[in-house]
Design an enzyme around this catalytic site. Structure first.
Site, PDB file in Angstrom:
ATOM      1  N   ARG A  40       0.593  -1.118   0.096  1.00  0.00           N
ATOM      2  CA  ARG A  40      -0.127   0.096  -0.144  1.00  0.00           C
ATOM      3  C   ARG A  40       0.902   1.340   0.069  1.00  0.00           C
ATOM      4  O   ARG A  40       0.321   2.452  -0.521  1.00  0.00           O
ATOM      5  CB  ARG A  40      -1.092   0.013   1.133  1.00  0.00           C
ATOM      6  CG  ARG A  40      -1.930   1.213   1.368  1.00  0.00           C
ATOM      7  CD  ARG A  40      -2.855   1.071   2.427  1.00  0.00           C
ATOM      8  NE  ARG A  40      -4.027   2.176   2.246  1.00  0.00           N
ATOM      9  CZ  ARG A  40      -4.198   2.877   3.305  1.00  0.00           C
ATOM     10  NH1 ARG A  40      -3.611   3.011   4.532  1.00  0.00           N
ATOM     11  NH2 ARG A  40      -5.394   3.764   3.124  1.00  0.00           N
ATOM     12  N   ILE A  66      -7.147   7.999  -0.777  1.00  0.00           N
ATOM     13  CA  ILE A  66      -6.836   6.231  -0.980  1.00  0.00           C
ATOM     14  C   ILE A  66      -7.833   5.940   0.409  1.00  0.00           C
ATOM     15  O   ILE A  66      -7.658   6.248   1.313  1.00  0.00           O
ATOM     16  CB  ILE A  66      -5.472   5.862  -0.906  1.00  0.00           C
ATOM     17  CG1 ILE A  66      -5.307   4.535  -0.861  1.00  0.00           C
ATOM     18  CG2 ILE A  66      -4.857   6.494   0.490  1.00  0.00           C
ATOM     19  CD1 ILE A  66      -3.992   3.807  -1.194  1.00  0.00           C
ATOM     20  N   SER A  67      -8.823   4.895   0.035  1.00  0.00           N
ATOM     21  CA  SER A  67      -9.909   4.661   0.913  1.00  0.00           C
ATOM     22  C   SER A  67      -9.095   3.722   2.130  1.00  0.00           C
ATOM     23  O   SER A  67      -8.077   3.068   2.107  1.00  0.00           O
ATOM     24  CB  SER A  67     -10.895   3.518   0.312  1.00  0.00           C
ATOM     25  OG  SER A  67     -11.703   4.455  -0.534  1.00  0.00           O
ATOM     26  N   GLN A  68      -9.615   3.839   3.179  1.00  0.00           N
ATOM     27  CA  GLN A  68      -9.333   2.793   4.234  1.00  0.00           C
ATOM     28  C   GLN A  68      -9.255   1.309   4.020  1.00  0.00           C
ATOM     29  O   GLN A  68     -10.106   0.960   3.183  1.00  0.00           O
ATOM     30  CB  GLN A  68     -10.273   3.013   5.633  1.00  0.00           C
ATOM     31  CG  GLN A  68     -10.225   2.173   6.806  1.00  0.00           C
ATOM     32  CD  GLN A  68     -11.146   2.497   7.760  1.00  0.00           C
ATOM     33  OE1 GLN A  68     -12.106   3.215   7.435  1.00  0.00           O
ATOM     34  NE2 GLN A  68     -11.237   1.796   8.944  1.00  0.00           N
ATOM     35  N   PRO A  69      -8.144   0.616   4.249  1.00  0.00           N
ATOM     36  CA  PRO A  69      -8.125  -0.662   3.765  1.00  0.00           C
ATOM     37  C   PRO A  69      -9.379  -1.560   4.064  1.00  0.00           C
ATOM     38  O   PRO A  69      -9.790  -2.346   3.493  1.00  0.00           O
ATOM     39  CB  PRO A  69      -6.919  -1.289   4.271  1.00  0.00           C
ATOM     40  CG  PRO A  69      -6.015  -0.012   4.670  1.00  0.00           C
ATOM     41  CD  PRO A  69      -7.051   1.231   5.018  1.00  0.00           C
TER      42      PRO A  69
END
Length: 218
Positions: A40, A66-69
């Site tokens: 990431r 970038i979205s939260q995993p």
């Protein structure tokens, strides 16, 4: 020129991240393996490299994140991706979600409306690991009718309502995962096309996404 390295420390932090999102309720081992396999920190500015494996969103420019995993894993698990399915993604962003889909061996068609982000992704060397991902600059509300129908559609921005044009680009039996609602909180929906004009809607948890906007931005 930036050097892309994946150290033992970063791999260890990634395993901890996977354990964390598993504890939060992600059960699809293929999705968890995809998160574990993708560095990431490659998708973030070097300033965030030390905290890249915290389970939270980060800015990537152009008022996008970038979205939260956990969110990436949640949406991907709901989508139930199978190898070689055609998946339309609305909102390429950093291309992290695109690569998660690529790791699951999907044939990915991903659209980005922000020209600057689109150009950055086109130059991103890591994407060459996934030759099944195709990148498009365009309006997500329009989808990609030339390449329709799709087995799955994934929307990674908050829509005020379900876009009709995207529904029509689903195969019968296909599924769309989309966050729908106001600016602060959206409800995650899964729409299954059950007939020519028939759709089944399932409702899941609340999330917070950046808004889905019409048109293209140069």
């Amino acid at each position: 020129m930036r050097r892309y390295e994946d150290s033992y420390r970063q791999k260890g932090l990634r395993r901890q991240l996977v354990d964390n999102i598993r504890q939060k309720g992600i059960t699809d081992e293929n999705v968890l393996a995809a998160i574990n396999n993708i560095p990431r920190h490659y998708f973030l500015d070097t300033a965030f490299e030390g905290i890249a494996y915290e389970d939270r969103a980060f800015p990537i420019g152009e008022d996008q994140t970038i979205s939260q995993p956990y969110t990436v894993a949640y949406q991907t698990q709901l989508l139930e991706v199978k190898p070689f399915e055609k998946v339309l993604e609305i909102g390429t962003g950093s291309a992290y979600q695109s690569c998660v889909l690529g790791e699951l061996k999907a044939n990915v068609f991903t659209i980005e409306r922000q020209k600057k982000l689109f150009d950055q992704v086109k130059q991103f060397p890591f994407k060459s690991r996934y030759p099944t991902i195709r990148f498009f600059y365009g309006d997500g509300y329009e989808g990609l009718p030339t390449f329709a129908p799709f087995d799955k559609i994934l929307v990674t921005a908050a829509a005020p309502e379900i876009p009709e044009k995207l529904l029509k680009q689903l195969k019968i039996g296909g599924k769309m995962v989309i966050p729908v609602g106001g600016q602060d909180v959206q409800r995650m929906l899964r729409i299954t096309r059950t007939g020519e004009d028939d759709y089944e809607k399932e409702t899941f948890d609340n999330f917070s996404f950046v808004p889905m906007l019409t048109g293209k931005k140069s």
